[in-house]
Motif scaffolding. Structure first.
Motif, PDB file in Angstrom:
ATOM      1  N   MET A  12       0.842  -1.203   0.000  1.00 12.98           N
ATOM      2  CA  MET A  12       0.000   0.000   0.000  1.00 12.98           C
ATOM      3  C   MET A  12       0.874   1.249   0.000  1.00 12.98           C
ATOM      4  SD  MET A  12      -2.760   1.340   2.844  1.00 12.98           S
ATOM      5  CE  MET A  12      -3.788  -0.121   2.701  1.00 12.98           C
ATOM      6  N   ARG A  13       0.574   2.192  -0.885  1.00 13.00           N
ATOM      7  CA  ARG A  13       1.325   3.437  -0.925  1.00 13.00           C
ATOM      8  C   ARG A  13       1.130   4.228   0.367  1.00 13.00           C
ATOM      9  NH1 ARG A  13       0.966   6.921  -6.393  1.00 13.00           N
ATOM     10  NH2 ARG A  13       1.693   8.459  -4.859  1.00 13.00           N
ATOM     11  N   PHE A  14       2.155   5.010   0.699  1.00 16.24           N
ATOM     12  CA  PHE A  14       2.112   5.811   1.915  1.00 16.24           C
ATOM     13  C   PHE A  14       0.902   6.733   1.915  1.00 16.24           C
ATOM     14  CE2 PHE A  14       3.876   9.645   4.225  1.00 16.24           C
ATOM     15  CZ  PHE A  14       3.742   9.097   5.494  1.00 16.24           C
ATOM     16  N   ARG A  15       0.567   7.332   0.792  1.00 15.49           N
ATOM     17  CA  ARG A  15      -0.550   8.272   0.737  1.00 15.49           C
ATOM     18  C   ARG A  15      -1.891   7.600   1.038  1.00 15.49           C
ATOM     19  NH1 ARG A  15      -1.219  11.670  -3.685  1.00 15.49           N
ATOM     20  NH2 ARG A  15      -3.328  11.957  -2.943  1.00 15.49           N
ATOM     21  N   ASP A  16      -1.974   6.305   0.867  1.00 14.10           N
ATOM     22  CA  ASP A  16      -3.225   5.578   1.088  1.00 14.10           C
ATOM     23  C   ASP A  16      -3.379   5.074   2.522  1.00 14.10           C
ATOM     24  OD1 ASP A  16      -3.965   5.929  -1.599  1.00 14.10           O
ATOM     25  OD2 ASP A  16      -2.822   4.154  -2.200  1.00 14.10           O
ATOM     26  N   GLN A  17      -2.394   5.356   3.355  1.00 13.48           N
ATOM     27  CA  GLN A  17      -2.450   4.941   4.753  1.00 13.48           C
ATOM     28  C   GLN A  17      -3.013   6.073   5.616  1.00 13.48           C
ATOM     29  OE1 GLN A  17       1.403   3.414   6.077  1.00 13.48           O
ATOM     30  NE2 GLN A  17       1.911   2.869   3.976  1.00 13.48           N
ATOM     31  N   ASP A  18      -3.870   5.725   6.559  1.00 14.23           N
ATOM     32  CA  ASP A  18      -4.367   6.697   7.539  1.00 14.23           C
ATOM     33  C   ASP A  18      -3.444   6.674   8.743  1.00 14.23           C
ATOM     34  OD1 ASP A  18      -6.622   7.589   6.128  1.00 14.23           O
ATOM     35  OD2 ASP A  18      -7.811   5.887   6.798  1.00 14.23           O
ATOM     36  N   ILE A  19      -2.789   7.784   9.009  1.00 13.00           N
ATOM     37  CA  ILE A  19      -1.824   7.849  10.109  1.00 13.00           C
ATOM     38  C   ILE A  19      -2.227   8.970  11.051  1.00 13.00           C
ATOM     39  CG2 ILE A  19       0.586   8.244  10.728  1.00 13.00           C
ATOM     40  CD1 ILE A  19       1.318   7.061   7.979  1.00 13.00           C
ATOM     41  N   VAL A  20      -2.452   8.594  12.310  1.00 13.88           N
ATOM     42  CA  VAL A  20      -2.830   9.556  13.340  1.00 13.88           C
ATOM     43  C   VAL A  20      -1.873   9.382  14.511  1.00 13.88           C
ATOM     44  CG1 VAL A  20      -4.660  10.397  14.846  1.00 13.88           C
ATOM     45  CG2 VAL A  20      -5.250   9.381  12.627  1.00 13.88           C
ATOM     46  N   PHE A  21      -1.216  10.458  14.924  1.00 13.34           N
ATOM     47  CA  PHE A  21      -0.307  10.394  16.062  1.00 13.34           C
ATOM     48  C   PHE A  21      -1.094  10.361  17.374  1.00 13.34           C
ATOM     49  CE2 PHE A  21       3.132  12.767  13.421  1.00 13.34           C
ATOM     50  CZ  PHE A  21       3.466  11.576  12.790  1.00 13.34           C
ATOM     51  N   ALA A  22      -0.412   9.980  18.445  1.00 12.05           N
ATOM     52  CA  ALA A  22      -1.077   9.759  19.731  1.00 12.05           C
ATOM     53  C   ALA A  22      -1.820  10.999  20.232  1.00 12.05           C
ATOM     54  CB  ALA A  22      -0.046   9.314  20.769  1.00 12.05           C
TER      55      ALA A  22
ATOM     56  N   GLY B 227      -3.308  13.143  18.412  1.00 13.42           N
ATOM     57  CA  GLY B 227      -4.421  13.506  17.544  1.00 13.42           C
ATOM     58  C   GLY B 227      -4.069  14.110  16.208  1.00 13.42           C
ATOM     59  N   SER B 228      -2.794  14.364  15.924  1.00 16.59           N
ATOM     60  CA  SER B 228      -2.411  14.943  14.638  1.00 16.59           C
ATOM     61  C   SER B 228      -2.559  13.895  13.538  1.00 16.59           C
ATOM     62  CB  SER B 228      -0.969  15.445  14.689  1.00 16.59           C
ATOM     63  OG  SER B 228      -0.586  15.994  13.446  1.00 16.59           O
ATOM     64  N   LYS B 229      -3.375  14.201  12.554  1.00 17.77           N
ATOM     65  CA  LYS B 229      -3.640  13.267  11.456  1.00 17.77           C
ATOM     66  C   LYS B 229      -2.930  13.743  10.188  1.00 17.77           C
ATOM     67  CE  LYS B 229      -7.311  10.972   8.830  1.00 17.77           C
ATOM     68  NZ  LYS B 229      -8.764  10.746   8.677  1.00 17.77           N
ATOM     69  N   GLY B 230      -2.281  12.806   9.503  1.00 21.00           N
ATOM     70  CA  GLY B 230      -1.565  13.145   8.288  1.00 21.00           C
ATOM     71  C   GLY B 230      -2.478  13.597   7.168  1.00 21.00           C
ATOM     72  N   GLN B 231      -2.141  14.746   6.579  1.00 17.60           N
ATOM     73  CA  GLN B 231      -2.897  15.294   5.445  1.00 17.60           C
ATOM     74  C   GLN B 231      -2.057  15.130   4.181  1.00 17.60           C
ATOM     75  OE1 GLN B 231      -3.833  19.441   6.301  1.00 17.60           O
ATOM     76  NE2 GLN B 231      -3.771  19.018   8.508  1.00 17.60           N
ATOM     77  N   ASN B 232      -2.588  14.451   3.173  1.00 15.27           N
ATOM     78  CA  ASN B 232      -1.854  14.256   1.928  1.00 15.27           C
ATOM     79  C   ASN B 232      -1.680  15.578   1.180  1.00 15.27           C
ATOM     80  OD1 ASN B 232      -1.564  11.472   2.209  1.00 15.27           O
ATOM     81  ND2 ASN B 232      -3.467  11.024   1.137  1.00 15.27           N
ATOM     82  N   LEU B 233      -0.462  15.826   0.705  1.00 16.20           N
ATOM     83  CA  LEU B 233      -0.186  16.968  -0.162  1.00 16.20           C
ATOM     84  C   LEU B 233       0.518  16.467  -1.415  1.00 16.20           C
ATOM     85  CD1 LEU B 233       1.195  19.806   2.172  1.00 16.20           C
ATOM     86  CD2 LEU B 233      -1.117  19.546   1.280  1.00 16.20           C
TER      87      LEU B 233
ATOM     88  N   SER C 111      10.419   4.406  11.979  1.00 13.72           N
ATOM     89  CA  SER C 111      11.310   5.351  12.661  1.00 13.72           C
ATOM     90  C   SER C 111      11.111   6.775  12.152  1.00 13.72           C
ATOM     91  CB  SER C 111      12.769   4.922  12.490  1.00 13.72           C
ATOM     92  OG  SER C 111      13.109   4.797  11.127  1.00 13.72           O
ATOM     93  N   HIS C 112      10.847   6.936  10.863  1.00 15.89           N
ATOM     94  CA  HIS C 112      10.633   8.293  10.318  1.00 15.89           C
ATOM     95  C   HIS C 112       9.344   8.890  10.870  1.00 15.89           C
ATOM     96  CE1 HIS C 112      12.932   6.190   6.948  1.00 15.89           C
ATOM     97  NE2 HIS C 112      13.793   6.974   7.567  1.00 15.89           N
ATOM     98  N   LEU C 113       8.320   8.066  10.971  1.00 17.63           N
ATOM     99  CA  LEU C 113       7.062   8.541  11.554  1.00 17.63           C
ATOM    100  C   LEU C 113       7.228   8.844  13.036  1.00 17.63           C
ATOM    101  CD1 LEU C 113       4.576   6.139   9.748  1.00 17.63           C
ATOM    102  CD2 LEU C 113       4.902   8.583   9.318  1.00 17.63           C
ATOM    103  N   ALA C 114       8.045   8.050  13.719  1.00 15.28           N
ATOM    104  CA  ALA C 114       8.302   8.307  15.142  1.00 15.28           C
ATOM    105  C   ALA C 114       9.012   9.652  15.323  1.00 15.28           C
ATOM    106  CB  ALA C 114       9.138   7.185  15.741  1.00 15.28           C
ATOM    107  N   HIS C 115       9.982   9.957  14.441  1.00 17.72           N
ATOM    108  CA  HIS C 115      10.661  11.249  14.529  1.00 17.72           C
ATOM    109  C   HIS C 115       9.679  12.386  14.262  1.00 17.72           C
ATOM    110  CE1 HIS C 115      14.238   9.007  14.927  1.00 17.72           C
ATOM    111  NE2 HIS C 115      14.530   8.844  13.664  1.00 17.72           N
ATOM    112  N   ALA C 116       8.824  12.200  13.258  1.00 16.24           N
ATOM    113  CA  ALA C 116       7.833  13.231  12.950  1.00 16.24           C
ATOM    114  C   ALA C 116       6.886  13.439  14.130  1.00 16.24           C
ATOM    115  CB  ALA C 116       7.050  12.842  11.696  1.00 16.24           C
ATOM    116  N   GLU C 117       6.511  12.353  14.787  1.00 19.09           N
ATOM    117  CA  GLU C 117       5.608  12.469  15.933  1.00 19.09           C
ATOM    118  C   GLU C 117       6.293  13.188  17.094  1.00 19.09           C
ATOM    119  OE1 GLU C 117       2.366   9.845  18.437  1.00 19.09           O
ATOM    120  OE2 GLU C 117       3.838   8.806  17.197  1.00 19.09           O
TER     121      GLU C 117
END
Length: 322
Positions: free
Chosen positions: A1-11, A13-19, A77-83
């Motif tokens: 699954m492409r990254f853009r098609d994944q729903d990612i929400v940090f603990a 409440g910040s939810k990833g917005q596709n750009l 790990s990249h998502l963890a750094h972003a969070e």
């Protein structure tokens, strides 16, 4: 699954917005610096995360850290750094250079798209993010890992950035984690961009000595740059996972540095003149033929190394963008 098609929400409440990011597929650096009109266009993407706290806002706008993954694409790990950064009040944007190019990994073959493309993607993302109503264009930094570290180092080089963004525009600061410095401009100036490099002295993918030389060239040209070398640390020491050997990895850390002239053309290590037609693949074939290439290299963390990176990362971004 492409990254853009994944729903990612940090603990928190910040939810990833596709750009979407209008970018390009240059064959080499010459295409970017001297042949911009002929670039093959491409739209890539990534996810923007906005913090739930406003402690870093100035004039209603936020600083942003662009997170640029390496040869395995977007990892936990990249998502963890972003969070971590989002929790501390920074906006973050996790860039995906792979999905739109139908690439899942470059560890076995780094020439599936050029290193110039990776760096162009960073600056293409800067263009979009600098125009976002909630982002402070003067406080955008880029944090790259491995191949992504190479991308952000090139994106900071004025010979490259001026060609894409115009004179003096671009990144406020760059954090390059265990980058590859196999391609370097003869003119290494980075203008006002502040740079920090962090890597391990046991890195089997990239040469610490080559990176040290790159840092010193930037410093001698007047750039603000610091390098932290961590004893015993492997490549990707911030992953928080056990050290493993990636058997399919194709690496050549001891290969000679390939320099770029002011036009962006490669200078082959065995020749004295620049050639605008040389590509990443040509130089990789040279390295393999000369006996520098090998298969297999380690990645992963020892106890405490991922936490060490996290602390170093936060301190750098708080100081440069805070």
């Amino acid at each position: 699954m492409r990254f853009r098609d994944q729903d990612i929400v940090f603990a928190h409440g910040s939810k990833g917005q596709n750009l979407d990011i209008p970018s390009a597929n240059p064959l080499n650096y010459f295409d970017v610096v001297s042949n911009a009109a002929g670039l093959s266009k491409l739209t890539i993407d990534g996810k923007l995360f906005l913090p739930s706290v406003d402690k870093r806002q100035r004039g209603g706008k936020l600083p942003l850290v662009l997170v640029v993954p390496g040869s395995l694409g977007v990892a936990p790990s990249h998502l963890a750094h972003a969070e971590t950064l989002t929790d501390d009040g920074f906006a973050t944007f996790v860039l995906d250079s792979f999905g739109a190019r139908d690439v899942t990994s470059t560890v076995a073959n780094q020439t599936q798209f050029s290193f110039a493309s990776s760096a162009y993607d960073v600056l293409a993302a800067w263009k979009i993010l600098a125009g976002h109503p909630q982002i402070d264009a003067n406080r955008i930094g880029a944090q790259g890992h491995s191949r992504g570290g190479s991308a952000v180092m090139t994106a900071a080089a004025r010979r490259f950035a001026d060609a894409v963004l115009g004179e003096g525009a671009g990144l406020k600061a760059v954090l390059a984690a265990y980058p590859w410095s196999g391609h370097q401009f003869l003119d290494p100036r980075v203008g006002e961009t502040q740079i920090r490099v962090v890597m391990g002295d046991a890195d089997e993918w990239c040469s610490p000595m080559q990176v040290q030389g790159h840092c010193q060239a930037i410093r001698l040209a007047g750039g603000s740059i610091a390098m932290r070398l961590i004893g015993g640390a492997q490549h990707s020491f911030d992953r928080g996972t056990d050290i493993v050997n990636v058997a399919e990895a194709s690496v050549s850390p001891a290969a000679p540095t390939v320099y770029l002239d002011d036009s962006g053309a490669f200078i082959h290590p065995l020749r004295d003149v620049a050639d605008s037609k040389l590509s990443d693949r040509d130089l990789m074939v040279y390295a393999l033929t000369a006996g520098y290439g090998r298969k297999g290299a380690k990645i992963g963390s020892r106890a405490g190394e991922s936490e060490l990176f996290r602390a170093d990362m936060l301190a750098f971004w708080q100081r440069t963008l805070g």
